[in-house]
Write a protein that holds these residues in place. Structure first.
Motif, PDB file in Angstrom:
ATOM      1  N   GLY A 143       0.796  -1.237   0.000  1.00  8.22           N
ATOM      2  CA  GLY A 143       0.000   0.000   0.000  1.00  8.22           C
ATOM      3  C   GLY A 143       0.822   1.277   0.000  1.00  8.22           C
ATOM      4  N   PHE A 144       2.119   1.169  -0.237  1.00 12.83           N
ATOM      5  CA  PHE A 144       2.926   2.391  -0.279  1.00 12.83           C
ATOM      6  C   PHE A 144       2.922   2.963  -1.693  1.00 12.83           C
ATOM      7  CE2 PHE A 144       4.554   0.124   3.383  1.00 12.83           C
ATOM      8  CZ  PHE A 144       4.558   1.139   4.332  1.00 12.83           C
ATOM      9  N   ASP A 145       2.926   4.288  -1.797  1.00 14.34           N
ATOM     10  CA  ASP A 145       2.917   4.932  -3.115  1.00 14.34           C
ATOM     11  C   ASP A 145       4.316   4.969  -3.711  1.00 14.34           C
ATOM     12  OD1 ASP A 145       0.064   6.220  -3.436  1.00 14.34           O
ATOM     13  OD2 ASP A 145       0.676   6.429  -1.338  1.00 14.34           O
ATOM     14  N   VAL A 146       5.308   5.136  -2.830  1.00 12.75           N
ATOM     15  CA  VAL A 146       6.693   5.154  -3.292  1.00 12.75           C
ATOM     16  C   VAL A 146       7.518   4.273  -2.361  1.00 12.75           C
ATOM     17  CG1 VAL A 146       8.744   6.591  -3.649  1.00 12.75           C
ATOM     18  CG2 VAL A 146       6.494   7.537  -4.119  1.00 12.75           C
ATOM     19  N   VAL A 147       8.277   3.358  -2.931  1.00  9.84           N
ATOM     20  CA  VAL A 147       9.234   2.603  -2.117  1.00  9.84           C
ATOM     21  C   VAL A 147      10.599   2.860  -2.737  1.00  9.84           C
ATOM     22  CG1 VAL A 147       9.907   0.365  -1.186  1.00  9.84           C
ATOM     23  CG2 VAL A 147       7.500   0.820  -1.712  1.00  9.84           C
ATOM     24  N   TYR A 148      11.449   3.584  -2.017  1.00  8.69           N
ATOM     25  CA  TYR A 148      12.775   3.872  -2.565  1.00  8.69           C
ATOM     26  C   TYR A 148      13.820   2.966  -1.935  1.00  8.69           C
ATOM     27  CZ  TYR A 148      12.627   6.916   1.558  1.00  8.69           C
ATOM     28  OH  TYR A 148      12.465   7.406   2.826  1.00  8.69           O
ATOM     29  N   ALA A 149      14.855   2.695  -2.718  1.00 10.97           N
ATOM     30  CA  ALA A 149      15.901   1.787  -2.251  1.00 10.97           C
ATOM     31  C   ALA A 149      17.023   2.607  -1.621  1.00 10.97           C
ATOM     32  CB  ALA A 149      16.423   0.991  -3.440  1.00 10.97           C
ATOM     33  N   ARG A 150      17.264   2.356  -0.350  1.00  6.53           N
ATOM     34  CA  ARG A 150      18.331   3.088   0.363  1.00  6.53           C
ATOM     35  C   ARG A 150      19.612   2.297   0.304  1.00  6.53           C
ATOM     36  NH1 ARG A 150      16.722   6.731   5.358  1.00  6.53           N
ATOM     37  NH2 ARG A 150      18.872   7.334   5.056  1.00  6.53           N
ATOM     38  N   ARG A 151      20.705   2.989   0.011  1.00  4.67           N
ATOM     39  CA  ARG A 151      21.974   2.277  -0.133  1.00  4.67           C
ATOM     40  C   ARG A 151      22.609   2.032   1.220  1.00  4.67           C
ATOM     41  NH1 ARG A 151      23.501   6.974  -4.357  1.00  4.67           N
ATOM     42  NH2 ARG A 151      22.370   6.127  -6.123  1.00  4.67           N
ATOM     43  N   LEU A 152      22.797   0.753   1.530  1.00  8.77           N
ATOM     44  CA  LEU A 152      23.492   0.414   2.765  1.00  8.77           C
ATOM     45  C   LEU A 152      24.980   0.623   2.527  1.00  8.77           C
ATOM     46  CD1 LEU A 152      23.403  -0.890   5.592  1.00  8.77           C
ATOM     47  CD2 LEU A 152      23.663  -3.090   4.475  1.00  8.77           C
ATOM     48  N   ARG A 153      25.414   0.158   1.379  1.00  6.40           N
ATOM     49  CA  ARG A 153      26.815   0.293   0.998  1.00  6.40           C
ATOM     50  C   ARG A 153      26.873   0.536  -0.494  1.00  6.40           C
ATOM     51  NH1 ARG A 153      30.291  -4.610   1.826  1.00  6.40           N
ATOM     52  NH2 ARG A 153      28.536  -5.446   2.982  1.00  6.40           N
ATOM     53  N   ARG A 154      27.897   1.222  -0.959  1.00  7.50           N
ATOM     54  CA  ARG A 154      28.069   1.412  -2.397  1.00  7.50           C
ATOM     55  C   ARG A 154      29.381   0.775  -2.779  1.00  7.50           C
ATOM     56  NH1 ARG A 154      25.708   7.349  -3.206  1.00  7.50           N
ATOM     57  NH2 ARG A 154      27.084   7.437  -4.966  1.00  7.50           N
ATOM     58  N   ARG A 155      29.276  -0.389  -3.432  1.00  7.16           N
ATOM     59  CA  ARG A 155      30.500  -1.092  -3.803  1.00  7.16           C
ATOM     60  C   ARG A 155      31.143  -0.427  -5.005  1.00  7.16           C
ATOM     61  NH1 ARG A 155      27.477  -6.255  -3.699  1.00  7.16           N
ATOM     62  NH2 ARG A 155      27.527  -6.997  -1.564  1.00  7.16           N
ATOM     63  N   GLU A 168      18.351  10.609   2.586  1.00  3.62           N
ATOM     64  CA  GLU A 168      19.793  10.469   2.306  1.00  3.62           C
ATOM     65  C   GLU A 168      20.095   9.098   1.729  1.00  3.62           C
ATOM     66  OE1 GLU A 168      22.612  11.703   5.519  1.00  3.62           O
ATOM     67  OE2 GLU A 168      20.758  12.458   6.410  1.00  3.62           O
ATOM     68  N   ASP A 169      21.273   8.954   1.159  1.00  3.54           N
ATOM     69  CA  ASP A 169      21.755   7.671   0.631  1.00  3.54           C
ATOM     70  C   ASP A 169      20.748   6.999  -0.295  1.00  3.54           C
ATOM     71  OD1 ASP A 169      24.068   7.877   2.174  1.00  3.54           O
ATOM     72  OD2 ASP A 169      23.014   7.068   3.902  1.00  3.54           O
ATOM     73  N   THR A 170      20.032   7.807  -1.040  1.00  4.01           N
ATOM     74  CA  THR A 170      19.015   7.255  -1.923  1.00  4.01           C
ATOM     75  C   THR A 170      19.181   7.848  -3.310  1.00  4.01           C
ATOM     76  OG1 THR A 170      17.544   7.187  -0.034  1.00  4.01           O
ATOM     77  CG2 THR A 170      16.524   6.938  -2.169  1.00  4.01           C
ATOM     78  N   GLY A 171      19.201   6.975  -4.314  1.00  2.00           N
ATOM     79  CA  GLY A 171      19.291   7.446  -5.691  1.00  2.00           C
ATOM     80  C   GLY A 171      17.910   7.440  -6.318  1.00  2.00           C
ATOM     81  N   ASP A 172      17.849   7.165  -7.600  1.00  2.00           N
ATOM     82  CA  ASP A 172      16.545   7.126  -8.260  1.00  2.00           C
ATOM     83  C   ASP A 172      15.945   5.729  -8.283  1.00  2.00           C
ATOM     84  OD1 ASP A 172      16.351   9.853  -8.823  1.00  2.00           O
ATOM     85  OD2 ASP A 172      17.700   9.648 -10.525  1.00  2.00           O
ATOM     86  N   GLY A 219      11.418   3.698   2.659  1.00  2.00           N
ATOM     87  CA  GLY A 219      12.670   3.225   2.077  1.00  2.00           C
ATOM     88  C   GLY A 219      12.986   1.821   2.551  1.00  2.00           C
ATOM     89  N   ILE A 220      13.584   1.020   1.699  1.00  2.00           N
ATOM     90  CA  ILE A 220      14.126  -0.267   2.159  1.00  2.00           C
ATOM     91  C   ILE A 220      15.590  -0.366   1.718  1.00  2.00           C
ATOM     92  CG2 ILE A 220      11.983  -1.586   2.429  1.00  2.00           C
ATOM     93  CD1 ILE A 220      12.310  -2.755  -0.281  1.00  2.00           C
ATOM     94  N   ILE A 221      16.359  -1.068   2.539  1.00  2.00           N
ATOM     95  CA  ILE A 221      17.810  -1.072   2.372  1.00  2.00           C
ATOM     96  C   ILE A 221      18.269  -2.061   1.309  1.00  2.00           C
ATOM     97  CG2 ILE A 221      19.956  -1.650   3.609  1.00  2.00           C
ATOM     98  CD1 ILE A 221      18.870   0.738   4.882  1.00  2.00           C
ATOM     99  N   TYR A 222      19.248  -1.663   0.514  1.00  2.00           N
ATOM    100  CA  TYR A 222      19.875  -2.604  -0.417  1.00  2.00           C
ATOM    101  C   TYR A 222      21.355  -2.284  -0.531  1.00  2.00           C
ATOM    102  CZ  TYR A 222      20.534   0.579  -4.436  1.00  2.00           C
ATOM    103  OH  TYR A 222      20.959   1.569  -5.272  1.00  2.00           O
ATOM    104  N   GLU A 223      22.092  -3.207  -1.132  1.00  2.00           N
ATOM    105  CA  GLU A 223      23.519  -2.954  -1.348  1.00  2.00           C
ATOM    106  C   GLU A 223      23.736  -2.617  -2.800  1.00  2.00           C
ATOM    107  OE1 GLU A 223      26.650  -5.167   0.177  1.00  2.00           O
ATOM    108  OE2 GLU A 223      25.621  -5.668   2.041  1.00  2.00           O
ATOM    109  N   ARG A 224      24.297  -1.453  -3.041  1.00  2.00           N
ATOM    110  CA  ARG A 224      24.521  -1.023  -4.431  1.00  2.00           C
ATOM    111  C   ARG A 224      25.761  -1.721  -4.967  1.00  2.00           C
ATOM    112  NH1 ARG A 224      22.864   2.828  -8.061  1.00  2.00           N
ATOM    113  NH2 ARG A 224      24.389   4.245  -8.968  1.00  2.00           N
TER     114      ARG A 224
END
Ligand code: UDP
Ligand code: MG
Length: 337
Positions: free
Chosen positions: A138-150, A177-181, A216-221
């Motif tokens: 039910g969220f309108d936007v879910v953005y991926a937050r970078r835990l780490r940027r390899r 913060e720590d969020t791209g597109d 936001g939910i966390i991911y590893e870039r």
């Protein structure tokens, strides 16, 4: 199926709208080395999504936006999109920039949910499953937050950190913060986004500005799959300036605050100098101190004129009211338009 006339940046493009559930938008600029792997991973994701989310392959659409690539990216994507249903290539007339490519993708999308991801495989396609599941809650936007940027250099990491902190302090809009597109948005956010016509685009900020329920939910870039970044320093600075000037007039206020501070300092220094002259037999001599003051003041004035110039330049660009991008053609299995 209904055929509608769709007004895209004053270009009339006829699109066949299907009942699409999910659109994945991928901007492409000189990614020929990555495209075969990208397509393989997207196709395998599509199969997984069909199983895990009970979709049919026809309900998943990929939109590649070729942003004036000078390598063979266009040919690779054209051949692929002309062969398979639900794969579309929007080809720009020249290089307009990443943010315009993403905007074009959103404007041409027809899914109930729309994913924005980079084409260099830094945003792992497999993570789209998590984004989609969260969006379905039910969220309108879910953005991926970078835990780490390899695989990114210290310079990019530090400048990015400082920039996001600065923007957060200056802007009244909460831009995470720590969020791209890399994110998923739903149809109502996409339709609202289409109404934002500004020519300098900072998409992650524009989507934050739209509001509704965002999470936001966390991911590893990951590292880039091949090649090197298409964001050299000059483009990064332009992008950062777009981010700041689109969301806050704070730098303009710094000029007046700085002016007041310097005027106050000058006033007290003047009193001090006159006091010395009247009450002691000392006088302040030396052109060195004078030169320093002149240089500091001159520098401060030029910087503030520069800041004002940045904003005026943007007003000038907006006033031209040009289309954001020019589409050379759209290629998909239904035909070329
Ligand atoms: N890109 C684009 N137009 C450009 C520059 C980049 O469409 O003028 C695309 C590029 O192909 C990639 C995405 O935008 O899919 C992000 O670019 P890049 O990886 O170079 O940026 P970085 O990850 O280094 O910030
Ligand atoms: Mg990248």
């Amino acid at each position: 199926m209904v055929a509608i006339k769709y007004n895209d940046q004053s270009q009339q493009i006829s699109l066949m709208i299907k009942q699409m559930k999910l659109t994945i938008i991928i901007p492409i600029y000189n990614e020929e080395k990555t495209i075969p792997e990208l397509i393989a991973r997207l196709e395998s994701l599509s199969k997984t999504l069909c199983k895990s989310h009970k979709l049919s392959e026809k309900e998943i659409e990929f939109i590649f936006v070729n942003d004036g690539s000078t390598d063979t990216s266009f040919n690779l994507l054209k051949d692929y999109c002309l062969e398979y249903i639900g794969r579309k290539l929007v080809n720009f007339s020249r290089n307009f920039g990443h943010q315009y490519a993403v905007s074009a993708g959103i404007n041409c999308s027809s899914g109930d949910h729309i994913v924005i991801m980079d084409g260099d495989l830094q945003d792992p396609p497999e993570f789209i499953q998590d984004l989609y599941s969260k969006a379905l809650e039910g969220f309108d936007v879910v953005y991926a937050r970078r835990l780490r940027r390899r695989g990114e250099g210290w310079f990019k990491l530090i400048t990015a950190k400082v920039f996001y902190k600065l923007l957060k302090r200056m802007s009244p809009i909460n831009i995470p913060e720590d969020t791209g597109d890399f994110r998923i948005i739903n149809r109502r956010v996409a339709d609202t986004f289409k109404g934002l016509k500004e020519s300098h685009r900072y998409i992650r900020g524009m989507i934050s500005w739209i509001g509704f329920h965002q999470i936001g939910i966390i991911y590893e870039r990951d590292k880039r799959f091949a090649g090197s970044s298409n964001y050299p320093l000059a483009k990064m600075i332009k992008f950062a300036l777009d981010g700041i000037t689109s969301f806050t007039a704070f730098p303009l206020k710094i000029a007046s605050h700085l002016g007041m501070l310097l005027a106050l300092l000058g006033f007290f220094y003047g009193i001090y100098v006159i006091g010395l002259k009247i009450f002691t037999d000392q006088t302040i001599v030396g052109w060195a101190s004078l030169t320093v003051v002149v240089l500091i003041l001159g520098g401060a004035q030029l910087i503030t004129i520069g800041v004002i110039g940045e904003y005026i330049g943007r007003i000038y660009d907006e006033s031209k009211n040009r289309p954001l991008y020019i589409v050379e053609g759209i290629y998909n299995k239904g035909g070329i338009s």
